[in-house]
Design a protein around this motif. Structure first.
Motif, mmCIF file in Angstrom:
data_model
loop_
_atom_site.group_PDB
_atom_site.id
_atom_site.type_symbol
_atom_site.label_atom_id
_atom_site.label_comp_id
_atom_site.label_asym_id
_atom_site.label_seq_id
_atom_site.Cartn_x
_atom_site.Cartn_y
_atom_site.Cartn_z
ATOM 1 N N ARG A 1 0.769 -1.378 -0.022
ATOM 2 C CA ARG A 1 0.004 -0.074 0.000
ATOM 3 C C ARG A 1 0.950 1.325 -0.125
ATOM 4 O O ARG A 1 0.590 2.294 -0.588
ATOM 5 N N GLU A 2 2.003 1.192 0.732
ATOM 6 C CA GLU A 2 2.862 2.311 0.715
ATOM 7 C C GLU A 2 4.315 2.160 1.004
ATOM 8 O O GLU A 2 4.503 1.124 1.758
ATOM 9 N N VAL A 3 5.234 2.770 0.663
ATOM 10 C CA VAL A 3 6.617 2.715 0.845
ATOM 11 C C VAL A 3 7.127 4.095 1.300
ATOM 12 O O VAL A 3 6.874 4.969 0.532
ATOM 13 N N ARG A 4 7.864 4.007 2.484
ATOM 14 C CA ARG A 4 8.680 5.298 2.792
ATOM 15 C C ARG A 4 9.983 5.138 2.757
ATOM 16 O O ARG A 4 10.806 4.278 3.331
ATOM 17 N N TRP A 5 10.707 6.128 1.899
ATOM 18 C CA TRP A 5 12.082 5.974 1.567
ATOM 19 C C TRP A 5 12.702 6.670 2.744
ATOM 20 O O TRP A 5 12.504 7.571 3.263
ATOM 21 N N THR A 6 13.981 6.400 2.910
ATOM 22 C CA THR A 6 14.853 6.930 3.806
ATOM 23 C C THR A 6 15.278 8.454 3.434
ATOM 24 O O THR A 6 15.473 9.323 4.176
ATOM 25 N N ASP A 7 15.129 8.786 2.055
ATOM 26 C CA ASP A 7 15.248 9.942 1.736
ATOM 27 C C ASP A 7 13.875 10.699 1.479
ATOM 28 O O ASP A 7 13.469 10.321 0.523
ATOM 29 N N PRO A 8 13.843 11.580 2.436
ATOM 30 C CA PRO A 8 12.578 12.334 2.460
ATOM 31 C C PRO A 8 12.166 13.147 1.317
ATOM 32 O O PRO A 8 10.954 13.086 1.093
ATOM 33 N N THR A 9 13.063 13.368 0.263
ATOM 34 C CA THR A 9 12.663 14.068 -0.740
ATOM 35 C C THR A 9 12.159 13.386 -1.815
ATOM 36 O O THR A 9 11.635 13.634 -2.811
ATOM 37 N N ARG A 10 12.313 12.032 -1.651
ATOM 38 C CA ARG A 10 11.690 11.159 -2.835
ATOM 39 C C ARG A 10 10.410 10.314 -2.292
ATOM 40 O O ARG A 10 10.535 9.785 -1.142
ATOM 41 N N ALA A 11 9.488 10.205 -3.079
ATOM 42 C CA ALA A 11 8.139 9.526 -2.494
ATOM 43 C C ALA A 11 7.683 8.585 -3.680
ATOM 44 O O ALA A 11 8.340 8.803 -5.029
ATOM 45 N N VAL A 12 7.331 7.310 -3.044
ATOM 46 C CA VAL A 12 6.996 6.457 -3.988
ATOM 47 C C VAL A 12 5.379 6.703 -4.756
ATOM 48 O O VAL A 12 4.486 7.207 -3.974
ATOM 49 N N ASP A 13 5.506 6.391 -5.881
ATOM 50 C CA ASP A 13 4.279 6.298 -6.605
ATOM 51 C C ASP A 13 3.711 4.929 -6.607
ATOM 52 O O ASP A 13 4.328 3.753 -7.269
ATOM 53 N N PRO A 14 2.808 4.424 -5.851
ATOM 54 C CA PRO A 14 2.206 3.064 -5.810
ATOM 55 C C PRO A 14 2.044 2.349 -7.187
ATOM 56 O O PRO A 14 2.191 1.153 -7.201
ATOM 57 N N ALA A 15 1.597 3.029 -8.077
ATOM 58 C CA ALA A 15 1.573 2.666 -9.330
ATOM 59 C C ALA A 15 2.904 1.993 -9.990
ATOM 60 O O ALA A 15 2.604 1.181 -10.789
ATOM 61 N N LEU A 16 3.804 2.396 -9.525
ATOM 62 C CA LEU A 16 5.108 1.828 -10.268
ATOM 63 C C LEU A 16 5.672 0.842 -9.376
ATOM 64 O O LEU A 16 6.460 0.020 -10.145
ATOM 65 N N ILE A 17 5.171 0.221 -8.297
ATOM 66 C CA ILE A 17 5.449 -0.983 -7.669
ATOM 67 C C ILE A 17 4.321 -2.153 -8.163
ATOM 68 O O ILE A 17 3.236 -2.029 -8.299
ATOM 69 N N PRO A 18 5.182 -3.252 -8.929
ATOM 70 C CA PRO A 18 4.503 -4.193 -9.677
ATOM 71 C C PRO A 18 3.371 -4.798 -8.325
ATOM 72 O O PRO A 18 3.726 -5.397 -7.492
ATOM 73 N N PRO A 19 2.077 -4.595 -8.783
ATOM 74 C CA PRO A 19 1.163 -5.131 -7.811
ATOM 75 C C PRO A 19 0.736 -6.703 -7.880
ATOM 76 O O PRO A 19 1.004 -7.362 -8.977
ATOM 77 N N PRO A 20 0.571 -7.227 -6.839
ATOM 78 C CA PRO A 20 -0.005 -8.767 -7.002
ATOM 79 C C PRO A 20 -1.262 -8.797 -7.082
ATOM 80 O O PRO A 20 -1.967 -7.739 -7.407
ATOM 81 N N ALA A 21 -1.857 -9.834 -7.327
ATOM 82 C CA ALA A 21 -3.424 -9.813 -7.466
ATOM 83 C C ALA A 21 -4.118 -9.031 -6.620
ATOM 84 O O ALA A 21 -3.938 -8.996 -5.604
ATOM 85 N N THR A 22 -4.855 -8.291 -7.034
ATOM 86 C CA THR A 22 -5.654 -7.385 -6.241
ATOM 87 C C THR A 22 -7.191 -7.525 -6.278
ATOM 88 O O THR A 22 -7.787 -8.235 -7.269
ATOM 89 N N ALA A 23 -7.769 -6.981 -5.152
ATOM 90 C CA ALA A 23 -9.128 -7.044 -5.078
ATOM 91 C C ALA A 23 -9.414 -5.578 -4.788
ATOM 92 O O ALA A 23 -8.700 -4.770 -4.204
ATOM 93 N N PRO A 24 -10.898 -5.209 -4.753
ATOM 94 C CA PRO A 24 -11.063 -3.579 -4.112
ATOM 95 C C PRO A 24 -10.606 -3.202 -3.021
ATOM 96 O O PRO A 24 -10.466 -4.042 -2.063
ATOM 97 N N PRO A 25 -10.100 -2.061 -2.641
ATOM 98 C CA PRO A 25 -9.457 -1.664 -1.681
ATOM 99 C C PRO A 25 -10.546 -1.590 -0.377
ATOM 100 O O PRO A 25 -11.745 -1.150 -0.769
ATOM 101 N N SER A 26 -10.318 -1.926 0.748
ATOM 102 C CA SER A 26 -11.081 -1.763 1.878
ATOM 103 C C SER A 26 -10.513 -1.227 2.986
ATOM 104 O O SER A 26 -9.025 -1.300 3.063
ATOM 105 N N GLU A 27 -11.262 -1.004 4.067
ATOM 106 C CA GLU A 27 -10.693 -0.317 5.159
ATOM 107 C C GLU A 27 -10.118 -1.305 6.272
ATOM 108 O O GLU A 27 -10.308 -2.617 6.601
#
Length: 146
Positions: free
Chosen positions: A109-135
């Motif tokens: 769902r989220e990755v936090r890098w040690t370098d705070p000036t760089r943020a991850v775009d979750p769309a760039l991480i290859p996803p496993p099989a997914t289902a609709p998001p839920s709480e």
């Protein structure tokens, strides 16, 4: 224990994304884990600690959110939490569940890098099989160093 293969896959995907961004390391990884996915949280945390040793992910905190299992009845359009073991008969009309709506997720769902000036775009991480998001229902957090 398939938690080791899951941990290795998560480390591999995050490490690939980190290299693509020239990140120096990872502070934390947040995963959604479905209640029906068959993942034991303690085993996953243990395996994560082993899997990230010697990688860019070493020292990262693994945070897991358990997503409840939810089923939907087609005849009466009712949704309900299945629980564990899963209750797959509609509590409204007694029909067998036709669709599992959530609970099988295994998603970064989220990755936090040690370098705070760089943020991850979750769309760039290859996803496993997914289902609709839920709480998330519960949250567990452990460091890779544990």
């Amino acid at each position: 224990m398939h938690e080791m293969s899951v941990a290795l896959a998560v480390v591999d995907q995050v490490e690939t994304a980190a290299r693509a961004r020239a990140a120096h390391g990872v502070e934390s990884i947040r995963l959604e884990v479905g209640e029906l996915a068959g993942i034991v949280a303690d085993a996953l945390h243990f395996c994560f600690g082993l899997a990230c040793a010697g990688t860019l992910v070493e020292g990262a905190e693994l945070i897991t959110h358990q997503v409840p299992g939810t089923a939907r009845c087609s005849p009466c359009a009712r949704d309900w939490e299945t629980g564990m073991p899963p209750r797959l008969l509609c509590p409204g009309c007694g029909t067998a569940a036709v669709e599992l709506v959530s609970g099988r997720e295994l998603r970064i769902r989220e990755v936090r890098w040690t370098d705070p000036t760089r943020a991850v775009d979750p769309a760039l991480i290859p996803p496993p099989a997914t289902a609709p998001p839920s709480e998330p229902l519960t949250e567990e957090s452990r460091s890779c160093a544990e």
